[in-house]
Design a protein around this motif. Sequence first.
Motif, mmCIF file in Angstrom:
data_model
loop_
_atom_site.group_PDB
_atom_site.id
_atom_site.type_symbol
_atom_site.label_atom_id
_atom_site.label_comp_id
_atom_site.label_asym_id
_atom_site.label_seq_id
_atom_site.Cartn_x
_atom_site.Cartn_y
_atom_site.Cartn_z
ATOM 1 N N MET A 1 70.741 7.016 33.812
ATOM 2 C CA MET A 1 69.869 6.694 32.681
ATOM 3 C C MET A 1 70.706 6.435 31.426
ATOM 4 O O MET A 1 71.649 7.157 31.145
ATOM 5 N N ILE A 2 70.353 5.388 30.705
ATOM 6 C CA ILE A 2 71.076 5.036 29.494
ATOM 7 C C ILE A 2 70.442 5.764 28.317
ATOM 8 O O ILE A 2 69.229 5.715 28.123
ATOM 9 N N LYS A 3 71.265 6.451 27.531
ATOM 10 C CA LYS A 3 70.763 7.168 26.370
ATOM 11 C C LYS A 3 71.816 7.177 25.271
ATOM 12 O O LYS A 3 73.006 6.937 25.528
ATOM 13 N N GLN A 4 71.385 7.479 24.076
ATOM 14 C CA GLN A 4 72.298 7.534 22.939
ATOM 15 C C GLN A 4 73.348 8.619 23.164
ATOM 16 O O GLN A 4 73.035 9.731 23.588
ATOM 17 N N LYS A 113 62.425 -2.718 31.119
ATOM 18 C CA LYS A 113 61.844 -1.383 31.266
ATOM 19 C C LYS A 113 62.569 -0.531 32.307
ATOM 20 O O LYS A 113 62.444 0.692 32.313
ATOM 21 N N LYS A 114 63.322 -1.168 33.189
ATOM 22 C CA LYS A 114 64.057 -0.447 34.228
ATOM 23 C C LYS A 114 65.531 -0.274 33.872
ATOM 24 O O LYS A 114 66.349 0.053 34.732
ATOM 25 N N ASP A 115 65.871 -0.494 32.634
ATOM 26 C CA ASP A 115 67.250 -0.393 32.134
ATOM 27 C C ASP A 115 68.177 -1.431 32.748
ATOM 28 O O ASP A 115 69.405 -1.254 32.763
ATOM 29 N N ASP A 137 74.007 -13.962 29.398
ATOM 30 C CA ASP A 137 72.852 -13.700 30.251
ATOM 31 C C ASP A 137 73.113 -12.459 31.095
ATOM 32 O O ASP A 137 74.102 -12.383 31.826
ATOM 33 N N GLY A 138 72.242 -11.461 30.991
ATOM 34 C CA GLY A 138 72.414 -10.233 31.771
ATOM 35 C C GLY A 138 72.014 -10.366 33.220
ATOM 36 O O GLY A 138 72.433 -9.564 34.067
ATOM 37 N N ASP A 139 71.157 -11.347 33.533
ATOM 38 C CA ASP A 139 70.742 -11.625 34.913
ATOM 39 C C ASP A 139 70.048 -10.423 35.564
ATOM 40 O O ASP A 139 69.907 -10.367 36.774
ATOM 41 N N ARG A 140 69.677 -9.434 34.757
ATOM 42 C CA ARG A 140 68.913 -8.255 35.198
ATOM 43 C C ARG A 140 69.583 -7.489 36.348
ATOM 44 O O ARG A 140 68.915 -6.999 37.267
ATOM 45 N N LYS A 141 70.892 -7.394 36.284
ATOM 46 C CA LYS A 141 71.593 -6.575 37.273
ATOM 47 C C LYS A 141 72.941 -6.141 36.715
ATOM 48 O O LYS A 141 73.563 -6.846 35.920
ATOM 49 N N TRP A 142 73.360 -4.939 37.127
ATOM 50 C CA TRP A 142 74.669 -4.392 36.765
ATOM 51 C C TRP A 142 75.618 -4.528 37.950
ATOM 52 O O TRP A 142 75.199 -4.399 39.080
ATOM 53 N N HIS A 169 79.823 -2.761 32.858
ATOM 54 C CA HIS A 169 79.082 -1.857 33.721
ATOM 55 C C HIS A 169 78.012 -1.144 32.897
ATOM 56 O O HIS A 169 78.060 -1.116 31.673
ATOM 57 N N GLN A 170 77.047 -0.586 33.584
ATOM 58 C CA GLN A 170 75.987 0.133 32.900
ATOM 59 C C GLN A 170 76.577 1.278 32.086
ATOM 60 O O GLN A 170 77.305 2.123 32.614
ATOM 61 N N PRO A 171 76.273 1.339 30.794
ATOM 62 C CA PRO A 171 76.834 2.407 29.950
ATOM 63 C C PRO A 171 76.044 3.711 30.127
ATOM 64 O O PRO A 171 75.013 3.915 29.498
ATOM 65 N N ASP A 172 76.535 4.574 30.976
ATOM 66 C CA ASP A 172 75.858 5.854 31.209
ATOM 67 C C ASP A 172 76.866 6.976 31.004
ATOM 68 O O ASP A 172 77.411 7.110 29.919
ATOM 69 N N GLU A 173 77.136 7.773 32.045
ATOM 70 C CA GLU A 173 78.147 8.821 31.880
ATOM 71 C C GLU A 173 79.525 8.235 31.621
ATOM 72 O O GLU A 173 80.355 8.835 30.931
#
Length: 250
Positions: A1-4, A113-115, A137-142, A169-173
Amino acid sequence: MIKQCLYPCSVMHRRYGDLGYRFNYDIFTALFDIDSLQESSRQSRWFSLDRWNLISLRAKDHLPVGEQDFRAWVERCLAEKGFQKPHKIFLLAMPRVLGLVFNPLSVWFCLDKKDQPVAILCEVRNTFGEKHVYLLDGDRKWPVQTGSEKIFHVSPFMDLKGGYVFSFHQPDEKLRLSILLNDKQLPKLSATQTGRSVEFCDRQILKQVFRFPFLAVKVLGAIHWHALKLWLKGARFHRKPAPPMIEVSK
């Protein structure tokens, strides 16, 4: 999950070719949820929006003159290029620390909505007070892996020839992003930024400010110090061309 969050991280630059050169330095950056900025400013003792604090975020550091609404500006940029309205928007950028800031690269993650990534805005700034935004373009995929022609002057020791290959890459942990500059299928320059998240809280803010009390000075100092070393090694100097006429290029 992406969060601040905050990201203590490492930045690496590598120059290829006959004049090979590489350097690393450590910084900290923040992933801001732009819809939570007012709330974060109220709840935090050491973070403020559009006013001085240990760390702060100001609209004028990232938006055009006269703009104050982060979301409105991003949505307008995307709409003008045919993208759908993002559900969430996160800004990856170094905050002002003790009132000072310089961001060579800021990244706007525009998510559904799905990050999943709708689009990414790469805000590039040079030391001449200019900036340009590359819309990808993000193309809706990581991970997001895409390219763009280089049209904005950054370094006096690098011309405008070639194109970028961006990887996010998805910015998470973990934070993982890279940029590769190629010319005629040969690499000219690569840059990476990697780190691991910590909580966006007063304790961590104090810790990072204690580690990097003069973050902007460190970044600008590193840029000019390594530019001097390149010049002494014989790197070719390129005069600065006029910046692009358009603010955002796709």
